[in-house]
Design a protein around this motif. Structure first.
Motif, mmCIF file in Angstrom:
data_model
loop_
_atom_site.group_PDB
_atom_site.id
_atom_site.type_symbol
_atom_site.label_atom_id
_atom_site.label_comp_id
_atom_site.label_asym_id
_atom_site.label_seq_id
_atom_site.Cartn_x
_atom_site.Cartn_y
_atom_site.Cartn_z
ATOM 1 N N UNK A 6 0.844 -1.204 0.000
ATOM 2 C CA UNK A 6 0.000 0.000 0.000
ATOM 3 C C UNK A 6 0.879 1.254 0.000
ATOM 4 N N UNK A 7 1.979 1.190 0.748
ATOM 5 C CA UNK A 7 2.921 2.315 0.743
ATOM 6 C C UNK A 7 3.474 2.528 -0.664
ATOM 7 N N UNK A 8 3.789 1.444 -1.344
ATOM 8 C CA UNK A 8 4.284 1.553 -2.712
ATOM 9 C C UNK A 8 3.252 2.208 -3.622
ATOM 10 N N UNK A 13 1.736 7.192 -6.699
ATOM 11 C CA UNK A 13 0.778 8.236 -7.052
ATOM 12 C C UNK A 13 1.304 9.657 -6.818
ATOM 13 N N UNK A 14 2.221 9.821 -5.891
ATOM 14 C CA UNK A 14 2.703 11.162 -5.532
ATOM 15 C C UNK A 14 3.204 11.956 -6.744
ATOM 16 N N UNK A 79 10.269 -10.933 5.365
ATOM 17 C CA UNK A 79 8.811 -11.014 5.221
ATOM 18 C C UNK A 79 8.210 -9.616 5.051
ATOM 19 N N UNK A 80 7.239 -9.481 4.160
ATOM 20 C CA UNK A 80 6.653 -8.169 3.873
ATOM 21 C C UNK A 80 6.091 -7.498 5.116
ATOM 22 N N UNK A 88 6.244 2.651 6.169
ATOM 23 C CA UNK A 88 5.345 3.732 6.599
ATOM 24 C C UNK A 88 6.115 5.015 6.875
ATOM 25 N N UNK A 89 7.252 4.892 7.540
ATOM 26 C CA UNK A 89 8.067 6.074 7.838
ATOM 27 C C UNK A 89 8.561 6.716 6.542
ATOM 28 N N UNK A 90 9.030 5.901 5.604
ATOM 29 C CA UNK A 90 9.481 6.436 4.325
ATOM 30 C C UNK A 90 8.335 7.152 3.618
#
Length: 128
Positions: A6-8, A13-14, A79-80, A88-90
């Motif tokens: 989800x972060x990816x 999209x950014x 593991x993912x 999340x921090x990134x």
């Protein structure tokens, strides 16, 4: 779907959101979009419009870095789920970065880049 993916998606999209904002500023300040020479038209942007354009370029660079870090972590067999916190921090740093860029706050923007760099390296080398 794991949180890291989800972060990816958010990171993918950014740059497009920033491109849309840059297009708005081209329309508003330059009177239209030059679809034949958009990069040359970028040179005419000043102020916020120019900072949005620069922020978009940086977002692409950060996306490549994140994908590379994610690939290294994946090849290491991490593991993912173990990658969620650094991802999340990134992602948080990359969401803050354009706001700080547009707001013309270079020291805070640089801090976000540094925190993002560290979290990406952690994701690639030590997470999991």
């Amino acid at each position: 779907m794991p949180l890291v993916l989800w972060c990816l998606v958010v990171l993918l999209l950014i740059p497009y959101v920033l491109a849309a904002l840059g297009g708005y500023y081209k329309l508003r300040h330059l009177g239209g979009l030059d679809l034949h020479h958009p990069r040359a038209q970028d040179a005419g942007l000043t102020g916020i419009g120019n900072r949005i354009r620069a922020s978009q370029s940086n977002a692409w660079e950060a996306l490549i870095f994140f994908i590379g870090c994610l690939l290294v972590a994946s090849l290491r067999g991490a593991p993912l789920d173990a990658l969620s916190l650094p991802a999340l921090l990134f992602t948080a740093t990359r969401l803050a970065h354009p706001l700080l860029y547009v707001g013309d706050l270079p020291p805070l923007r640089s801090a976000m880049v540094l925190v993002g760099l560290i979290s990406g390296l952690y994701l690639a080398l030590w997470a999991g």
